[in-house]
Design a protein around this motif. Structure first.
Motif, short mmCIF file in Angstrom:
data_model
loop_
_atom_site.label_atom_id
_atom_site.label_comp_id
_atom_site.label_asym_id
_atom_site.label_seq_id
_atom_site.Cartn_x
_atom_site.Cartn_y
_atom_site.Cartn_z
N ARG A 49 0.83 -1.21 0.00
CA ARG A 49 0.00 0.00 0.00
C ARG A 49 0.86 1.26 0.00
O ARG A 49 1.99 1.26 0.46
CB ARG A 49 -0.87 0.06 1.25
CG ARG A 49 -1.89 -1.00 1.37
CD ARG A 49 -2.66 -0.78 2.64
NE ARG A 49 -3.65 -1.82 2.83
CZ ARG A 49 -4.46 -1.86 3.87
NH1 ARG A 49 -4.37 -0.94 4.82
NH2 ARG A 49 -5.33 -2.83 3.98
N LEU A 109 -10.07 8.78 -4.00
CA LEU A 109 -9.67 7.91 -5.11
C LEU A 109 -9.82 6.43 -4.79
O LEU A 109 -9.66 5.58 -5.66
CB LEU A 109 -8.22 8.21 -5.51
CG LEU A 109 -7.98 9.61 -6.09
CD1 LEU A 109 -6.50 9.87 -6.25
CD2 LEU A 109 -8.71 9.76 -7.42
N LEU A 118 -7.90 4.62 -2.91
CA LEU A 118 -6.61 3.93 -2.89
C LEU A 118 -6.32 3.40 -1.48
O LEU A 118 -6.45 4.14 -0.50
CB LEU A 118 -5.48 4.89 -3.30
CG LEU A 118 -5.50 5.33 -4.75
CD1 LEU A 118 -4.50 6.46 -4.98
CD2 LEU A 118 -5.19 4.15 -5.66
N ASP A 178 5.16 5.46 -2.28
CA ASP A 178 4.37 4.55 -3.10
C ASP A 178 5.27 3.40 -3.50
O ASP A 178 6.21 3.59 -4.28
CB ASP A 178 3.82 5.27 -4.33
CG ASP A 178 2.93 4.38 -5.20
OD1 ASP A 178 2.79 3.17 -4.90
OD2 ASP A 178 2.38 4.89 -6.19
N LEU A 237 -1.05 11.50 -7.47
CA LEU A 237 -2.12 10.52 -7.29
C LEU A 237 -3.18 10.64 -8.38
O LEU A 237 -3.73 9.62 -8.83
CB LEU A 237 -2.74 10.66 -5.90
CG LEU A 237 -1.80 10.31 -4.74
CD1 LEU A 237 -2.43 10.67 -3.40
CD2 LEU A 237 -1.39 8.84 -4.78
N LYS A 246 -1.58 9.01 -11.37
CA LYS A 246 -1.44 7.57 -11.15
C LYS A 246 -2.76 6.85 -11.44
O LYS A 246 -2.76 5.78 -12.04
CB LYS A 246 -1.00 7.30 -9.71
CG LYS A 246 -0.88 5.83 -9.35
CD LYS A 246 -0.46 5.64 -7.90
CE LYS A 246 -0.38 4.19 -7.51
NZ LYS A 246 0.78 3.48 -8.03
N THR A 247 -3.86 7.45 -11.01
CA THR A 247 -5.16 6.79 -11.14
C THR A 247 -5.92 7.18 -12.40
O THR A 247 -6.90 6.53 -12.74
CB THR A 247 -6.05 7.13 -9.93
OG1 THR A 247 -6.27 8.54 -9.91
CG2 THR A 247 -5.41 6.66 -8.63
N GLN A 286 -7.65 9.81 -12.57
CA GLN A 286 -8.85 10.48 -12.07
C GLN A 286 -8.51 11.91 -11.64
O GLN A 286 -7.36 12.21 -11.34
CB GLN A 286 -9.43 9.73 -10.88
CG GLN A 286 -9.85 8.31 -11.19
CD GLN A 286 -10.39 7.63 -9.95
OE1 GLN A 286 -11.37 8.07 -9.37
NE2 GLN A 286 -9.74 6.56 -9.55
#
Length: 117
Positions: free
Chosen positions: A13, A34, A36, A69, A90, A93-94, A96
């Motif tokens: 994680r 998100l 995560l 990460d 982030l 990465k996603t 979004q």
């Protein structure tokens, strides 16, 4: 890679190092938004945790928040410091929260930099 003072509950994680201050909460909020999975670690700035050599390896600026990460962009671990950089990382990465068209991306980045200031 993971600091022994703040061990990872789950090393797969994202590791969040922060404190519930207005700036420190931003990374946790976006991680939640998100969806995560992450482990949260309290960095007590009143006790000087931010100057601990293990934390300084994650954030040489000795400020909160910071993330580690274990699954960075090239598959290798990466650390990110500064709330705005964490939010941008982030989002990228996603896929979004960040538009892919240049006009939309610039609009979001303007507001991102505004809130950092």
């Amino acid at each position: 890679m993971f600091p022994s003072r703040w061990p990872a509950t789950d090393p797969t994680r994202i590791q969040l190092y922060s404190l519930p201050t207005p700036n420190g909460q931003k990374a946790g909020i976006v991680l939640e938004e998100l969806g995560l999975p992450y482990d949260a670690h309290s960095i007590n700035i009143m006790k000087g945790d931010q100057f601990d050599p293990e934390f300084v390896r994650i954030n040489p600026n000795s400020k909160i928040p910071a993330i580690l990460d274990p699954n960075g962009p090239d598959g290798a671990p990466i650390t990110i410091m500064e709330s705005g950089a964490i939010l941008h990382y982030l989002a990228r990465k996603t896929g979004q929260l960040m538009p892919t068209d240049p006009r939309g991306e610039n609009e979001v980045l303007q507001w991102l930099f505004f809130q950092v200031g």
